[in-house]
Design a protein around this motif. Structure first.
Motif, PDB file in Angstrom:
ATOM      1  N   TYR A 288      14.900 -16.041 -26.488  1.00 53.38           N
ATOM      2  CA  TYR A 288      15.951 -15.280 -27.300  1.00 53.38           C
ATOM      3  C   TYR A 288      17.304 -15.430 -26.583  1.00 53.38           C
ATOM      4  CZ  TYR A 288      11.015 -13.917 -28.398  1.00 53.38           C
ATOM      5  OH  TYR A 288       9.730 -13.707 -28.570  1.00 53.38           O
TER       6      TYR A 288
ATOM      7  N   TYR B  13      21.762  -5.582 -30.336  1.00 56.85           N
ATOM      8  CA  TYR B  13      20.739  -5.867 -30.942  1.00 56.85           C
ATOM      9  C   TYR B  13      20.859  -5.560 -32.518  1.00 56.85           C
ATOM     10  CZ  TYR B  13      16.462  -4.962 -33.651  1.00 56.85           C
ATOM     11  OH  TYR B  13      15.370  -4.676 -34.764  1.00 56.85           O
TER      12      TYR B  13
ATOM     13  N   VAL C 275      15.043  -1.878 -27.587  1.00 61.87           N
ATOM     14  CA  VAL C 275      15.399  -2.620 -26.447  1.00 61.87           C
ATOM     15  C   VAL C 275      15.963  -1.912 -25.468  1.00 61.87           C
ATOM     16  CG1 VAL C 275      15.161  -4.699 -28.046  1.00 61.87           C
ATOM     17  CG2 VAL C 275      17.547  -3.489 -27.769  1.00 61.87           C
TER      18      VAL C 275
ATOM     19  N   SER D  84      20.157 -12.600 -26.439  1.00 57.02           N
ATOM     20  CA  SER D  84      19.797 -11.444 -25.256  1.00 57.02           C
ATOM     21  C   SER D  84      20.505 -11.620 -23.833  1.00 57.02           C
ATOM     22  CB  SER D  84      18.468 -11.126 -25.227  1.00 57.02           C
ATOM     23  OG  SER D  84      17.722 -12.082 -24.419  1.00 57.02           O
TER      24      SER D  84
ATOM     25  N   MET E 234      21.017  -9.558 -33.074  1.00 57.05           N
ATOM     26  CA  MET E 234      19.854 -10.252 -32.796  1.00 57.05           C
ATOM     27  C   MET E 234      18.516  -9.897 -33.537  1.00 57.05           C
ATOM     28  SD  MET E 234      19.649  -9.470 -28.522  1.00 57.05           S
ATOM     29  CE  MET E 234      17.736  -9.946 -28.502  1.00 57.05           C
ATOM     30  N   LYS E 235      18.859  -9.181 -34.748  1.00 53.30           N
ATOM     31  CA  LYS E 235      17.539  -9.136 -35.828  1.00 53.30           C
ATOM     32  C   LYS E 235      16.947 -10.537 -36.067  1.00 53.30           C
ATOM     33  CE  LYS E 235      18.503  -4.289 -37.154  1.00 53.30           C
ATOM     34  NZ  LYS E 235      18.226  -3.357 -38.425  1.00 53.30           N
TER      35      LYS E 235
ATOM     36  N   TYR F 209      21.097  -2.131 -27.235  1.00 50.62           N
ATOM     37  CA  TYR F 209      20.570  -1.653 -28.646  1.00 50.62           C
ATOM     38  C   TYR F 209      21.635  -1.910 -29.788  1.00 50.62           C
ATOM     39  CZ  TYR F 209      17.890   0.492 -32.306  1.00 50.62           C
ATOM     40  OH  TYR F 209      17.318   0.526 -33.817  1.00 50.62           O
TER      41      TYR F 209
END
Length: 343
Positions: free
Chosen positions: A100, A126, A142, A103, A130-131, A123
């Motif tokens: 990942y 994300y 997160v 992140s 990051m989806k 968040y």
């Protein structure tokens, strides 16, 4: 006598029927790596499970399995929830290095501030970036921990950049290990659950963990030097995922999906972060009460560490670019989102 037996059997039947009527429609297994008394298991996961049960009218029951009770290693948790071995997990994204990469922007030196602000920022990051990386999960939230601290054994206090040379420090992720190495230490990767034994057997000289987890792994007694930095930014943080198996979520009727949805998202990230910050205060108080050495590096020394961390950030950006990602944008967005929430 026969009437008494029949009456008794009828009563038993009614009791069993009542018990059956009260049974949950859905039982979800939540598996994670820390003992139940640790901050997030005790202060976030258990209350979350209780709230979901209450708001579903008892139709959802969440069974909590702490400390890897269902088997495997902490690094297996993401695959356990992805593959449906368990329904829910809370885990550290850094336990699966390189999987990942987006992140990792939040793990870079001196990006994070307190856990609440940084968790909300993470968040939002994300949601923006990051989806795709987390597409295999139904993401509940997160979050991050608070400003990272260096905890070392009595003979190896960290009082300057020079005192890091050769110190064997447990790291939490690829990026944090690279940072420790750049600052002169010898990084050793291992899950947090292995830290107490590794300290007691001198496998490591210290560890990077936030204050909040120190009581559950006996850091105050095993590593009585605690080094932090001037200013609002911590040396590092780690990123966490609270997720549900997609099939487990999709199998729920719409009204129970709504219960899960109402207990997910940005405000849940804030709550997890707030619990981390409160846990930090408790962990620090235990070390102070024990008479441990709390070292705060001054502004000038902190600036030296920031300078030493710059190549780590530059290398990460370059690595992201090689992967076809815009490393500069990812890093700048992470920094901007943290600053926005930390005002």
């Amino acid at each position: 006598m026969r009437k008494t037996i029949v009456a008794g059997l009828c009563g038993l039947g009614l009791t069993l029927m009542a018990g059956s009527a009260m049974a949950a429609d859905v039982v979800l297994k939540l598996h994670q790596m820390l003992p139940p008394q640790a901050t997030i298991p005790a202060k976030s996961l258990q209350p979350w499970a209780d709230k979901v049960k209450a708001e579903s009218g008892g139709r959802i029951e969440v069974e909590l399995y702490p400390a890897m009770q269902l088997g495997g290693k902490p690094s297996d948790l993401v695959d356990q929830v992805k593959d449906g071995v368990v329904d829910l997990t809370w885990t550290l994204l850094g336990y699966t290095p390189g999987r990942y990469p987006k992140s990792e922007a939040f793990e870079l030196p001196f990006v994070a501030t307190n856990a609440e602000a940084t968790s909300v920022a993470f968040y939002d990051y994300y949601e923006k970036h990051m989806k795709d990386e987390l597409k295999d999960f139904h993401v509940l939230t997160v979050h991050t921990h608070g400003p990272g601290i260096l905890h070392t054994i009595a003979s190896k206090p960290i009082t300057s950049l020079e005192s890091m040379k050769g110190v064997k420090l447990r790291g939490t992720s690829k990026v944090i290990n690279q940072m420790l190495e750049a600052m002169g230490a010898t990084p050793i990767g291992m899950p947090v659950t292995a830290v107490p034994e590794s300290l007691s057997k001198s496998v490591i000289d210290g560890t990077v963990v936030p204050w909040e987890v120190t009581p559950s792994i006996k850091i105050a007694e095993l590593a009585p030097n605690h080094t932090s930095f001037s200013g609002k930014h911590g040396l590092y943080t780690a990123t966490f995922l609270f997720a549900m198996n997609k099939d487990s979520y999709n199998a729920l009727p719409d009204d129970l999906k709504k219960v899960i949805d109402n207990n997910s998202g940005r405000e849940l990230a804030r709550q997890f972060g707030r619990m981390m910050d409160e846990g930090d205060a408790r962990g620090k108080a235990i070390a102070e009460k024990a008479g441990n050495k709390l070292i705060v590096l001054d502004d000038a020394e902190t600036a030296r560490w920031k300078k030493a961390g710059e190549p780590v950030t530059a290398n990460w950006i370059q690595d992201m670019d090689k992967r076809g990602l815009d490393g500069t944008t990812l890093y700048k967005d992470a920094v901007a989102l943290v600053e926005k929430e930390s005002k």
